[in-house]
Design a protein around this motif. Structure first.
Motif, PDB file in Angstrom:
ATOM      1  N   ALA A 131      10.460 -10.402 -53.673  1.00 37.74           N
ATOM      2  CA  ALA A 131      11.244 -10.823 -52.512  1.00 37.74           C
ATOM      3  C   ALA A 131      11.592  -9.648 -51.616  1.00 37.74           C
ATOM      4  CB  ALA A 131      12.524 -11.528 -52.966  1.00 37.74           C
ATOM      5  N   GLN A 132      11.752  -8.455 -52.188  1.00 39.58           N
ATOM      6  CA  GLN A 132      11.995  -7.260 -51.379  1.00 39.58           C
ATOM      7  C   GLN A 132      10.705  -6.703 -50.805  1.00 39.58           C
ATOM      8  OE1 GLN A 132      14.235  -5.145 -54.599  1.00 39.58           O
ATOM      9  NE2 GLN A 132      15.697  -4.755 -52.968  1.00 39.58           N
ATOM     10  N   PHE A 133       9.613  -6.849 -51.547  1.00 34.95           N
ATOM     11  CA  PHE A 133       8.343  -6.251 -51.132  1.00 34.95           C
ATOM     12  C   PHE A 133       7.727  -6.946 -49.922  1.00 34.95           C
ATOM     13  CE2 PHE A 133       3.687  -6.742 -51.508  1.00 34.95           C
ATOM     14  CZ  PHE A 133       3.311  -5.451 -51.161  1.00 34.95           C
ATOM     15  N   LEU A 134       7.738  -8.268 -49.913  1.00 34.79           N
ATOM     16  CA  LEU A 134       7.033  -8.997 -48.862  1.00 34.79           C
ATOM     17  C   LEU A 134       7.551  -8.674 -47.458  1.00 34.79           C
ATOM     18  CD1 LEU A 134       6.436 -12.484 -50.545  1.00 34.79           C
ATOM     19  CD2 LEU A 134       4.780 -10.638 -50.140  1.00 34.79           C
ATOM     20  N   PRO A 135       8.892  -8.647 -47.221  1.00 32.86           N
ATOM     21  CA  PRO A 135       9.346  -8.261 -45.875  1.00 32.86           C
ATOM     22  C   PRO A 135       8.943  -6.835 -45.505  1.00 32.86           C
ATOM     23  CG  PRO A 135      11.117  -9.320 -47.097  1.00 32.86           C
ATOM     24  CD  PRO A 135      10.014  -9.058 -48.073  1.00 32.86           C
ATOM     25  N   MET A 136       8.977  -5.934 -46.478  1.00 34.76           N
ATOM     26  CA  MET A 136       8.580  -4.560 -46.187  1.00 34.76           C
ATOM     27  C   MET A 136       7.096  -4.481 -45.860  1.00 34.76           C
ATOM     28  SD  MET A 136      10.846  -2.260 -48.844  1.00 34.76           S
ATOM     29  CE  MET A 136      10.553  -0.777 -47.900  1.00 34.76           C
ATOM     30  N   LEU A 137       6.299  -5.237 -46.565  1.00 38.50           N
ATOM     31  CA  LEU A 137       4.863  -5.253 -46.303  1.00 38.50           C
ATOM     32  C   LEU A 137       4.573  -5.721 -44.882  1.00 38.50           C
ATOM     33  CD1 LEU A 137       1.908  -5.077 -47.317  1.00 38.50           C
ATOM     34  CD2 LEU A 137       2.147  -7.459 -48.068  1.00 38.50           C
ATOM     35  N   LEU A 138       5.282  -6.762 -44.444  1.00 39.37           N
ATOM     36  CA  LEU A 138       5.016  -7.363 -43.138  1.00 39.37           C
ATOM     37  C   LEU A 138       5.643  -6.579 -41.983  1.00 39.37           C
ATOM     38  CD1 LEU A 138       5.606 -11.120 -44.086  1.00 39.37           C
ATOM     39  CD2 LEU A 138       3.404  -9.970 -43.756  1.00 39.37           C
ATOM     40  N   LEU A 139       6.771  -5.916 -42.225  1.00 34.88           N
ATOM     41  CA  LEU A 139       7.560  -5.374 -41.120  1.00 34.88           C
ATOM     42  C   LEU A 139       7.558  -3.860 -41.001  1.00 34.88           C
ATOM     43  CD1 LEU A 139      10.708  -7.687 -41.451  1.00 34.88           C
ATOM     44  CD2 LEU A 139       8.825  -7.895 -39.818  1.00 34.88           C
ATOM     45  N   THR A 140       7.202  -3.128 -42.040  1.00 37.41           N
ATOM     46  CA  THR A 140       7.395  -1.686 -42.007  1.00 37.41           C
ATOM     47  C   THR A 140       6.555  -1.005 -40.930  1.00 37.41           C
ATOM     48  OG1 THR A 140       8.028  -1.606 -44.348  1.00 37.41           O
ATOM     49  CG2 THR A 140       7.271   0.437 -43.355  1.00 37.41           C
ATOM     50  N   LEU A 141       5.287  -1.356 -40.799  1.00 43.42           N
ATOM     51  CA  LEU A 141       4.460  -0.701 -39.778  1.00 43.42           C
ATOM     52  C   LEU A 141       4.953  -1.012 -38.359  1.00 43.42           C
ATOM     53  CD1 LEU A 141       0.854  -0.994 -41.259  1.00 43.42           C
ATOM     54  CD2 LEU A 141       2.428   0.957 -41.318  1.00 43.42           C
ATOM     55  N   PRO A 142       5.249  -2.277 -38.009  1.00 47.74           N
ATOM     56  CA  PRO A 142       5.873  -2.511 -36.701  1.00 47.74           C
ATOM     57  C   PRO A 142       7.209  -1.780 -36.547  1.00 47.74           C
ATOM     58  CG  PRO A 142       5.047  -4.576 -37.604  1.00 47.74           C
ATOM     59  CD  PRO A 142       4.923  -3.549 -38.683  1.00 47.74           C
ATOM     60  N   ALA A 143       7.967  -1.662 -37.633  1.00 48.00           N
ATOM     61  CA  ALA A 143       9.247  -0.950 -37.563  1.00 48.00           C
ATOM     62  C   ALA A 143       9.037   0.525 -37.243  1.00 48.00           C
ATOM     63  CB  ALA A 143      10.000  -1.090 -38.889  1.00 48.00           C
ATOM     64  N   GLY A 144       7.951   1.122 -37.743  1.00 46.63           N
ATOM     65  CA  GLY A 144       7.648   2.513 -37.405  1.00 46.63           C
ATOM     66  C   GLY A 144       7.390   2.682 -35.925  1.00 46.63           C
ATOM     67  N   HIS A 145       6.655   1.742 -35.322  1.00 50.83           N
ATOM     68  CA  HIS A 145       6.425   1.777 -33.879  1.00 50.83           C
ATOM     69  C   HIS A 145       7.754   1.665 -33.132  1.00 50.83           C
ATOM     70  CE1 HIS A 145       4.381   0.966 -30.020  1.00 50.83           C
ATOM     71  NE2 HIS A 145       5.367   0.101 -29.838  1.00 50.83           N
ATOM     72  N   VAL A 146       8.620   0.754 -33.570  1.00 49.14           N
ATOM     73  CA  VAL A 146       9.932   0.579 -32.934  1.00 49.14           C
ATOM     74  C   VAL A 146      10.736   1.877 -33.025  1.00 49.14           C
ATOM     75  CG1 VAL A 146      12.137  -0.652 -33.114  1.00 49.14           C
ATOM     76  CG2 VAL A 146       9.984  -1.908 -33.294  1.00 49.14           C
ATOM     77  N   ALA A 147      10.679   2.552 -34.181  1.00 50.82           N
ATOM     78  CA  ALA A 147      11.429   3.810 -34.352  1.00 50.82           C
ATOM     79  C   ALA A 147      10.931   4.904 -33.428  1.00 50.82           C
ATOM     80  CB  ALA A 147      11.337   4.270 -35.805  1.00 50.82           C
ATOM     81  N   ASP A 148       9.654   4.879 -33.055  1.00 48.31           N
ATOM     82  CA  ASP A 148       9.104   5.888 -32.150  1.00 48.31           C
ATOM     83  C   ASP A 148       9.298   5.534 -30.680  1.00 48.31           C
ATOM     84  OD1 ASP A 148       8.261   7.744 -34.009  1.00 48.31           O
ATOM     85  OD2 ASP A 148       6.262   6.868 -34.232  1.00 48.31           O
ATOM     86  N   GLN A 149       9.759   4.307 -30.378  1.00 44.88           N
ATOM     87  CA  GLN A 149       9.896   3.870 -28.994  1.00 44.88           C
ATOM     88  C   GLN A 149      11.353   3.666 -28.572  1.00 44.88           C
ATOM     89  OE1 GLN A 149       7.108   3.751 -27.062  1.00 44.88           O
ATOM     90  NE2 GLN A 149       6.166   4.535 -28.931  1.00 44.88           N
ATOM     91  N   PHE A 150      12.234   3.372 -29.516  1.00 45.27           N
ATOM     92  CA  PHE A 150      13.612   3.040 -29.180  1.00 45.27           C
ATOM     93  C   PHE A 150      14.570   3.980 -29.919  1.00 45.27           C
ATOM     94  CE2 PHE A 150      11.055  -0.799 -28.674  1.00 45.27           C
ATOM     95  CZ  PHE A 150      11.388  -1.170 -27.378  1.00 45.27           C
TER      96      PHE A 150
END
Length: 417
Positions: A63-82
């Motif tokens: 249950a913890q892994f699936l959200p991280m799998l789906l969201l972590t790479l987009p979250a990295g882009h967000v961290a570099d833009q905002f």
């Protein structure tokens, strides 16, 4: 004090603590870590009490892994833009609100296994955005020359939180899961306040649209940097195969015949070893042969996992977990310095996201793997098999990544193109 004494340069430790924003950064990070550890003990014990199933512990990891799998790479882009600052604060406030909801639901006896899985998934989603952004704080606050010491200090405080969290969580669970979750709510809210007090300036970055190329930029960068890729993937497989912590409730109740306090001590075991090693490395950081030391530490991690797997003694089990934690913190520090110092600032969010996807999600996926394997062959064989697998991976990676094996001085690492 004489004039000559007053003009003497400050020690590296004093100079480090004087870096603006460092203390607030460390407080915010470690209050969040402390709350996460308390929550992990409460969720693990509560879900096992509700189901008495090793597989259910594995589903918590999934249950913890699936959200991280789906969201972590987009979250990295967000961290570099905002604003990385605002991202972390927002995530910590959501975590505080979710912990408050868990406390109320547990108090009213309205929480069941599926509700716990859903709330754990929400925390996984928050961590997917919080961690890549938070990982960029330290290199933005301290100069490169002080980074190895700052990383060791951060790791030692993090491990203190990982000791206090499980220990206190085990004690407080005796008063009910709602008490643990209420403490988590206070901890996450306090971490958000500490993070909000940090004053730091990041370089201006040109906004880029979210495209597949930009989101996957961290992976493309790591493919060109073989030592970094080797360090991240080594830890991925070591944690995936050697992760015994998911089965600690099974060991505490069915193998060692102990209660929630003992579970808290077992969960704190890796952190106790890690904090001792981190304190040592704060005073005496790795000077030479960083790559060879990293591989040795992962091998020790595998051996300690095997010892824990076969132990029937609580003191020996805690000792094995302490050795495991001490070995793990060495590889974490080498990998952290290699990634944070070797990555340009405009890529740090995305590279940190890949790192967290590999490392952070491997913890949860490792819990799932351990729970499923234990359900099939038993807890003890599952842990031993994982430790043996870690040793095999270490030997294979030494041959596949010679550049990582030959890594020497950490303070010589420069950002790569």
């Amino acid at each position: 004090m004489s004039a000559s004494d007053s003009s003497a340069p400050s020690s590296p430790d004093i100079t480090l603590l004087r870096q603006p924003g460092l203390i607030s950064c460390l407080v915010g990070r470690n209050l969040s870590a402390f709350s996460s550890q308390v929550q992990a003990v409460a969720v693990g014990w509560q879900i096992y009490s509700l189901t008495h199933s090793a597989a259910s512990l594995g589903f918590v990891g999934l249950a913890q892994f699936l959200p991280m799998l789906l969201l972590t790479l987009p979250a990295g882009h967000v961290a570099d833009q905002f604003s990385r600052h605002r991202i972390v604060i927002t995530c910590q406030m959501i975590e505080a609100s979710a912990a408050f909801g868990m406390a109320i639901a547990s108090w009213q006896h309205l929480i069941g296994p599926w509700a716990l899985y859903a709330l754990v998934a929400l925390f996984g989603a928050c961590r997917a955005f919080e961690m890549p952004a938070q990982q960029t704080f330290l290199p933005a606050i301290v100069p490169t020359s002080l980074f190895p010491r700052a990383a060791a200090l951060s790791s030692s405080l993090f491990q203190v939180a990982c000791i206090a969290g499980p220990s206190l969580g085990g004690v407080l669970y005796g008063f009910g899961a709602d008490t643990c979750y209420a403490l988590c709510c206070i901890g996450f809210a306090s971490s958000a306040l500490a993070t909000a007090s940090i004053r730091m300036r990041f370089p201006e970055r040109r906004r880029q649209p979210i495209t597949l190329e930009s989101v996957m930029g961290g992976i493309a960068f790591l493919r060109r940097q073989r030592p970094m890729l080797g360090a991240i993937s080594l830890d991925l497989f070591a944690v995936l195969l050697g992760g015994a912590t998911a089965l600690l409730p099974v060991y505490a109740e069915d193998i060692l015949h102990a209660g929630p306090v003992a579970l808290g001590l077992l969960r704190a075991g890796p952190a106790m070893g890690a904090v001792l090693m981190a304190v040592i490395m704060t005073r005496w950081p790795i000077r030479r042969n960083a790559g060879k030391i990293m591989f040795l530490s992962v091998a020790v991690f595998g051996v300690a996992t095997i010892v824990f797997g076969v132990s029937r003694s609580i003191p020996l089990s805690i000792l094995a977990l302490m050795v495991l934690g001490a070995a793990d913190v060495i590889s974490v520090m080498v990998r952290g310095a290699l990634i944070q110092l070797g990555t340009p600032d405009e890529m740090r969010g995305r590279v940190s996201a890949v790192n967290m996807l590999f490392i952070g999600s491997s913890n949860q996926l490792g819990e799932f793997e351990s729970g499923m394997l234990a359900a099939c062959v038993g807890a003890v064989p599952a842990v031993v098999i994982g430790g043996v697998g870690t040793l095999i991976v270490t030997g294979v990676w030494m041959r596949l990544f010679p550049g990582l094996r030959e890594l020497d001085r950490l303070d010589d690492i420069k950002p790569s193109a």
